[in-house]
Write a protein that holds these residues in place. Structure first.
Motif, PDB file in Angstrom:
ATOM      1  N   ALA A 181     -49.443 -27.714 -14.527  1.00 22.41           N
ATOM      2  CA  ALA A 181     -50.381 -27.316 -15.506  1.00 22.41           C
ATOM      3  C   ALA A 181     -51.924 -27.667 -14.770  1.00 22.41           C
ATOM      4  O   ALA A 181     -52.823 -26.655 -15.080  1.00 22.41           O
ATOM      5  CB  ALA A 181     -50.257 -27.944 -16.828  1.00 22.41           C
ATOM      6  N   ALA A 182     -52.048 -28.662 -14.435  1.00 24.53           N
ATOM      7  CA  ALA A 182     -53.531 -29.072 -14.084  1.00 24.53           C
ATOM      8  C   ALA A 182     -53.986 -28.525 -12.901  1.00 24.53           C
ATOM      9  O   ALA A 182     -55.202 -28.267 -12.623  1.00 24.53           O
ATOM     10  CB  ALA A 182     -53.555 -30.670 -13.698  1.00 24.53           C
ATOM     11  N   TYR A 183     -52.979 -28.066 -11.852  1.00 29.12           N
ATOM     12  CA  TYR A 183     -53.229 -27.615 -10.712  1.00 29.12           C
ATOM     13  C   TYR A 183     -53.047 -25.977 -10.525  1.00 29.12           C
ATOM     14  O   TYR A 183     -52.855 -25.464  -9.405  1.00 29.12           O
ATOM     15  CB  TYR A 183     -52.506 -28.312  -9.317  1.00 29.12           C
ATOM     16  N   ALA A 184     -52.772 -25.360 -11.738  1.00 32.81           N
ATOM     17  CA  ALA A 184     -52.549 -23.906 -11.665  1.00 32.81           C
ATOM     18  C   ALA A 184     -53.695 -23.147 -10.752  1.00 32.81           C
ATOM     19  O   ALA A 184     -55.083 -23.479 -11.136  1.00 32.81           O
ATOM     20  CB  ALA A 184     -52.640 -23.387 -13.077  1.00 32.81           C
ATOM     21  N   ALA A 191     -52.402 -24.951  -6.363  1.00 29.84           N
ATOM     22  CA  ALA A 191     -51.151 -25.451  -5.612  1.00 29.84           C
ATOM     23  C   ALA A 191     -49.841 -24.579  -6.141  1.00 29.84           C
ATOM     24  O   ALA A 191     -49.943 -24.413  -7.588  1.00 29.84           O
ATOM     25  CB  ALA A 191     -50.884 -26.823  -5.830  1.00 29.84           C
ATOM     26  N   ASP A 192     -49.062 -24.200  -5.509  1.00 29.22           N
ATOM     27  CA  ASP A 192     -47.720 -23.618  -6.108  1.00 29.22           C
ATOM     28  C   ASP A 192     -46.781 -24.746  -6.207  1.00 29.22           C
ATOM     29  O   ASP A 192     -46.527 -25.681  -5.442  1.00 29.22           O
ATOM     30  CB  ASP A 192     -47.254 -22.605  -4.904  1.00 29.22           C
ATOM     31  N   MET A 221     -49.945 -39.306  -8.894  1.00 30.86           N
ATOM     32  CA  MET A 221     -49.561 -39.376  -7.638  1.00 30.86           C
ATOM     33  C   MET A 221     -49.258 -38.137  -6.914  1.00 30.86           C
ATOM     34  O   MET A 221     -49.754 -38.037  -5.696  1.00 30.86           O
ATOM     35  CB  MET A 221     -47.988 -40.179  -7.907  1.00 30.86           C
ATOM     36  N   ILE A 222     -48.736 -37.185  -7.523  1.00 21.26           N
ATOM     37  CA  ILE A 222     -48.534 -35.945  -6.831  1.00 21.26           C
ATOM     38  C   ILE A 222     -50.148 -35.428  -6.613  1.00 21.26           C
ATOM     39  O   ILE A 222     -50.496 -34.731  -5.471  1.00 21.26           O
ATOM     40  CB  ILE A 222     -47.860 -34.784  -7.613  1.00 21.26           C
ATOM     41  N   SER A 223     -51.141 -35.538  -7.566  1.00 25.36           N
ATOM     42  CA  SER A 223     -52.459 -35.140  -7.556  1.00 25.36           C
ATOM     43  C   SER A 223     -53.102 -35.843  -6.442  1.00 25.36           C
ATOM     44  O   SER A 223     -53.994 -34.901  -5.578  1.00 25.36           O
ATOM     45  CB  SER A 223     -53.113 -35.289  -8.751  1.00 25.36           C
ATOM     46  N   MET A 224     -52.860 -37.091  -5.946  1.00 18.39           N
ATOM     47  CA  MET A 224     -53.595 -37.634  -5.035  1.00 18.39           C
ATOM     48  C   MET A 224     -53.111 -37.047  -3.546  1.00 18.39           C
ATOM     49  O   MET A 224     -54.030 -36.977  -2.672  1.00 18.39           O
ATOM     50  CB  MET A 224     -53.187 -39.321  -4.951  1.00 18.39           C
TER      51      MET A 224
END
Length: 109
Positions: A48-51, A54-55, A100-103
């Motif tokens: 949701a944050a990286y729509a 990133a896929d 963690m993924i965002s980083m």
């Protein structure tokens, strides 16, 4: 919660390995995996944050024997970040968090 599209043995190459530009995050799961529930929540929050940046996909290894044979060598849930068709990061277990993924993805943007 954000809806995450699925990839399978057939679509994985096109959607994940042939993707140029944007990072791709894949959550490998299987039915009956209780830790997969918390990992799915974290991946959904990230999606949701990286729509548009990133896929994000999920893959059920019980239904996709080629993916099962290649990726979750250490079990599920498994979150893998790909960039330019290459695996660049992985985390096994339900302790994965969206930040963690965002980083890891932020380093690729």
């Amino acid at each position: 919660m954000h809806t995450i599209s699925q990839v399978n043995d057939t679509s994985f190459r096109t959607r994940v390995l042939s993707q140029n530009g944007r990072p791709v995050v894949v959550l490998f799961t299987k039915p009956g995996c209780t830790a997969c529930v918390s990992a799915r929540s974290a991946v959904s929050k990230f999606a949701a944050a990286y729509a548009g940046k990133a896929d994000v996909y999920t893959a059920d290894i019980a239904m996709n024997p080629q993916l099962r044979a290649t990726y979750p060598r250490d079990g599920v849930p498994l979150v893998v970040v790909f960039h330019e068709g290459q695996e660049v990061w992985r985390r096994v277990g339900g302790s994965v968090k969206a930040d963690m993924i965002s980083m890891w993805v932020d380093d690729l943007l």
